[in-house]
Design a protein around this motif. Structure first.
Motif, PDB file in Angstrom:
ATOM      1  N   PRO A  43      48.106  38.848  39.513  1.00 32.11           N
ATOM      2  CA  PRO A  43      46.658  38.903  39.802  1.00 32.11           C
ATOM      3  C   PRO A  43      45.828  39.536  38.691  1.00 32.11           C
ATOM      4  N   SER A  44      46.397  40.450  37.923  1.00 35.37           N
ATOM      5  CA  SER A  44      45.627  41.115  36.871  1.00 35.37           C
ATOM      6  C   SER A  44      45.159  40.127  35.806  1.00 35.37           C
ATOM      7  N   LEU A  45      45.939  39.015  35.645  1.00 36.34           N
ATOM      8  CA  LEU A  45      45.568  37.998  34.656  1.00 36.34           C
ATOM      9  C   LEU A  45      44.384  37.162  35.113  1.00 36.34           C
ATOM     10  N   THR A  46      44.017  37.295  36.389  1.00 36.41           N
ATOM     11  CA  THR A  46      42.854  36.574  36.908  1.00 36.41           C
ATOM     12  C   THR A  46      41.570  37.060  36.251  1.00 36.41           C
ATOM     13  N   PHE A  47      41.558  38.321  35.851  1.00 39.84           N
ATOM     14  CA  PHE A  47      40.343  38.958  35.355  1.00 39.84           C
ATOM     15  C   PHE A  47      40.384  39.150  33.852  1.00 39.84           C
ATOM     16  N   ARG A  49      40.466  41.215  30.875  1.00 34.75           N
ATOM     17  CA  ARG A  49      40.954  42.595  30.740  1.00 34.75           C
ATOM     18  C   ARG A  49      39.901  43.526  30.128  1.00 34.75           C
ATOM     19  N   SER A  50      39.006  42.969  29.311  1.00 34.10           N
ATOM     20  CA  SER A  50      38.026  43.822  28.622  1.00 34.10           C
ATOM     21  C   SER A  50      36.869  44.234  29.522  1.00 34.10           C
ATOM     22  N   GLU A  51      36.543  43.371  30.520  1.00 27.58           N
ATOM     23  CA  GLU A  51      35.379  43.708  31.359  1.00 27.58           C
ATOM     24  C   GLU A  51      35.442  42.966  32.690  1.00 27.58           C
ATOM     25  N   LEU A  52      35.407  43.727  33.762  1.00 23.51           N
ATOM     26  CA  LEU A  52      35.332  43.123  35.089  1.00 23.51           C
ATOM     27  C   LEU A  52      33.887  42.703  35.360  1.00 23.51           C
ATOM     28  N   PRO A  53      33.683  41.725  36.244  1.00 22.48           N
ATOM     29  CA  PRO A  53      32.300  41.331  36.566  1.00 22.48           C
ATOM     30  C   PRO A  53      31.592  42.448  37.327  1.00 22.48           C
ATOM     31  N   ASP A  54      30.271  42.390  37.337  1.00 19.77           N
ATOM     32  CA  ASP A  54      29.503  43.358  38.130  1.00 19.77           C
ATOM     33  C   ASP A  54      29.699  43.101  39.622  1.00 19.77           C
ATOM     34  N   LEU A  68      44.065  41.570  46.466  1.00 19.82           N
ATOM     35  CA  LEU A  68      43.465  42.736  47.119  1.00 19.82           C
ATOM     36  C   LEU A  68      44.186  44.014  46.715  1.00 19.82           C
ATOM     37  N   GLU A  69      45.509  43.945  46.659  1.00 21.22           N
ATOM     38  CA  GLU A  69      46.303  45.116  46.268  1.00 21.22           C
ATOM     39  C   GLU A  69      45.982  45.529  44.832  1.00 21.22           C
ATOM     40  N   TYR A  70      45.799  44.533  43.963  1.00 16.95           N
ATOM     41  CA  TYR A  70      45.446  44.843  42.569  1.00 16.95           C
ATOM     42  C   TYR A  70      44.090  45.536  42.497  1.00 16.95           C
ATOM     43  N   LEU A  71      43.092  45.016  43.221  1.00 16.61           N
ATOM     44  CA  LEU A  71      41.751  45.618  43.211  1.00 16.61           C
ATOM     45  C   LEU A  71      41.782  47.032  43.793  1.00 16.61           C
ATOM     46  N   THR A  72      42.601  47.226  44.818  1.00 17.57           N
ATOM     47  CA  THR A  72      42.736  48.552  45.425  1.00 17.57           C
ATOM     48  C   THR A  72      43.324  49.547  44.431  1.00 17.57           C
ATOM     49  N   SER A  73      44.189  49.069  43.538  1.00 15.51           N
ATOM     50  CA  SER A  73      44.854  49.957  42.573  1.00 15.51           C
ATOM     51  C   SER A  73      43.930  50.409  41.453  1.00 15.51           C
ATOM     52  N   LEU A  74      42.799  49.714  41.273  1.00 22.96           N
ATOM     53  CA  LEU A  74      41.862  50.081  40.205  1.00 22.96           C
ATOM     54  C   LEU A  74      41.134  51.376  40.549  1.00 22.96           C
ATOM     55  N   PRO A  75      40.802  52.208  39.552  1.00 22.85           N
ATOM     56  CA  PRO A  75      39.961  53.380  39.823  1.00 22.85           C
ATOM     57  C   PRO A  75      38.646  52.933  40.459  1.00 22.85           C
ATOM     58  N   SER A  76      38.178  53.658  41.439  1.00 19.59           N
ATOM     59  CA  SER A  76      37.007  53.230  42.215  1.00 19.59           C
ATOM     60  C   SER A  76      35.779  52.981  41.343  1.00 19.59           C
ATOM     61  N   ALA A 100      39.893  47.990  49.293  1.00 15.80           N
ATOM     62  CA  ALA A 100      39.720  47.496  47.918  1.00 15.80           C
ATOM     63  C   ALA A 100      38.283  47.689  47.434  1.00 15.80           C
ATOM     64  N   GLY A 101      37.415  48.225  48.311  1.00 12.89           N
ATOM     65  CA  GLY A 101      36.036  48.521  47.926  1.00 12.89           C
ATOM     66  C   GLY A 101      35.038  47.452  48.286  1.00 12.89           C
TER      67      GLY A 101
END
Length: 347
Positions: A43-47, A49-54, A68-76, A100-101
């Motif tokens: 799932p991390s390759l979906t995004f 790496r340099s910048e997530l969308p707003d 969802l698990e990947y997004l949950t693992s990101l710093p809030s 996941a926020g």
């Protein structure tokens, strides 16, 4: 100016549905939305790496929870504003989405208008709260004593700013009971400042324009209606602050005609003002009230002297109260004189 390019991305694992919904949501909010298929294996390759969308719209399939698990693992603080659209009404999915926020969760058949309102609100929040190195300038004009001429001066300052430059200018009449700016400009507003304040949570940069009456000079007016009675306490200070933020982020100059009173609403306006213009006349009564007002601004609201300008309206060089006396009494060095032309003004 505030952040203009809000990046929005929609993800999902069904190509046809992803394309359909991407086109639909883009047309709803009139903004480009990039679409990307989920990488099931990683799932991390979906995004990027340099910048997530707003803002991230997730077309959630209950067979794929790894994203969802990947997004949950990101710093809030690095997570995008997440909107989850699911065909399932599973409470467990909703719970995991919130972890996941997710800012909003839509399940089952969803009205496009509901998605539209959600996205517009998120976009508006980004534009209001993104650090803004170049905002508009707020100038507030207030009488030291009633009838000094602040409304006419505020109107003329705003009109001049609109005419002599290419900058966008808004005049707000904050005298909610006895405002005169629409009369001075000979305009009949269809909407009022009270309506804008009541609807502020639904307004964005395009919508606020519809609440403004436009003068032939290009000056925009946010005013009151004479038939409308607004009582003290009916206006929410938080709504006023949002309106000011939206206006300053959208226009180069904002002028406010502020009635003479110190309350939470006026304190909010004065605190945000880059320039505060106090209008006085050459009488002891004006000096008494002006001195008290200046003291409140400096000591209670922590306004710097450089932000305060004293305007001596209807100046009379033969008056026993000379300019040096006024400067000494008010302890303000920034002073402007406007000569008396009462008959022309009255006409």
């Amino acid at each position: 100016m505030a952040k203009e390019n809000i990046s929005i991305q929609i993800i999902g694992n069904n190509h046809a549905k992803l394309t359909q919904q991407s086109n639909l949501y883009s047309s709803l909010i009139n903004q480009n939305i990039t679409a990307k298929l989920i990488n099931i294996d990683n799932p991390s390759l979906t995004f990027d790496r340099s910048e997530l969308p707003d803002i991230l719209i997730f077309l959630l399939d209950d067979t794929d929870l790894s994203t969802l698990e990947y997004l949950t693992s990101l710093p809030s603080h690095t997570r995008p504003a997440l909107v989850v659209v699911s065909s399932s009404q599973d409470n467990q999915l909703m719970r995991r989405s919130m972890q996941a926020g997710a800012r909003d969760f839509f399940s089952g058949p969803t009205e496009p208008n509901e998605i539209k309102q959600c996205l517009l609100q998120l976009i508006n929040e980004f534009k209001l709260h993104t650090p803004n190195p170049k905002q508009g300038t707020l100038t507030t004009v207030i009488n030291a004593k009633g009838g000094s001429g602040a409304s006419l001066i505020a109107c003329n300052l705003a009109h001049i700013a609109s005419v002599v430059s290419s900058s966008s200018t808004v005049l707000m009449d904050m005298d909610l009971q006895f405002g005169t700016q629409s009369l001075l400009l000979d305009l009949k507003p269809e909407h009022t400042v009270v309506e804008a304040l009541n609807d502020i949570n639904d307004l964005d940069f395009a919508a606020i324009e519809g609440y403004l009456a436009k003068h032939t000079s290009g000056l925009r007016l946010l005013s009151t209606l004479h038939e409308q009675i607004v009582l003290p306490g009916e206006v929410d200070v938080e709504h006023l602050e949002k309106l000011l933020n939206l206006s300053l982020a959208n226009y180069d100059n904002v002028f406010i005609d502020l009635p003479r009173s110190i309350d939470p609403l006026s304190a909010c306006i004065l605190d945000k003002s880059e320039h505060i213009v106090i209008v006085v006349q050459q009488t002891l009564a004006h000096m008494r009230d002006a001195k008290r007002l200046v003291k409140i601004l400096k000591s209670e609201l922590s306004i710097a002297e450089k932000n305060i300008t004293i305007v001596v309206n209807r100046f009379n060089k033969d008056s026993s109260l000379i300019i040096k006396d006024i400067q000494a009494t008010l302890e303000c060095t920034n002073l402007v004189k406007i000569p008396n032309d009462y008959e022309k003004v009255a006409t």
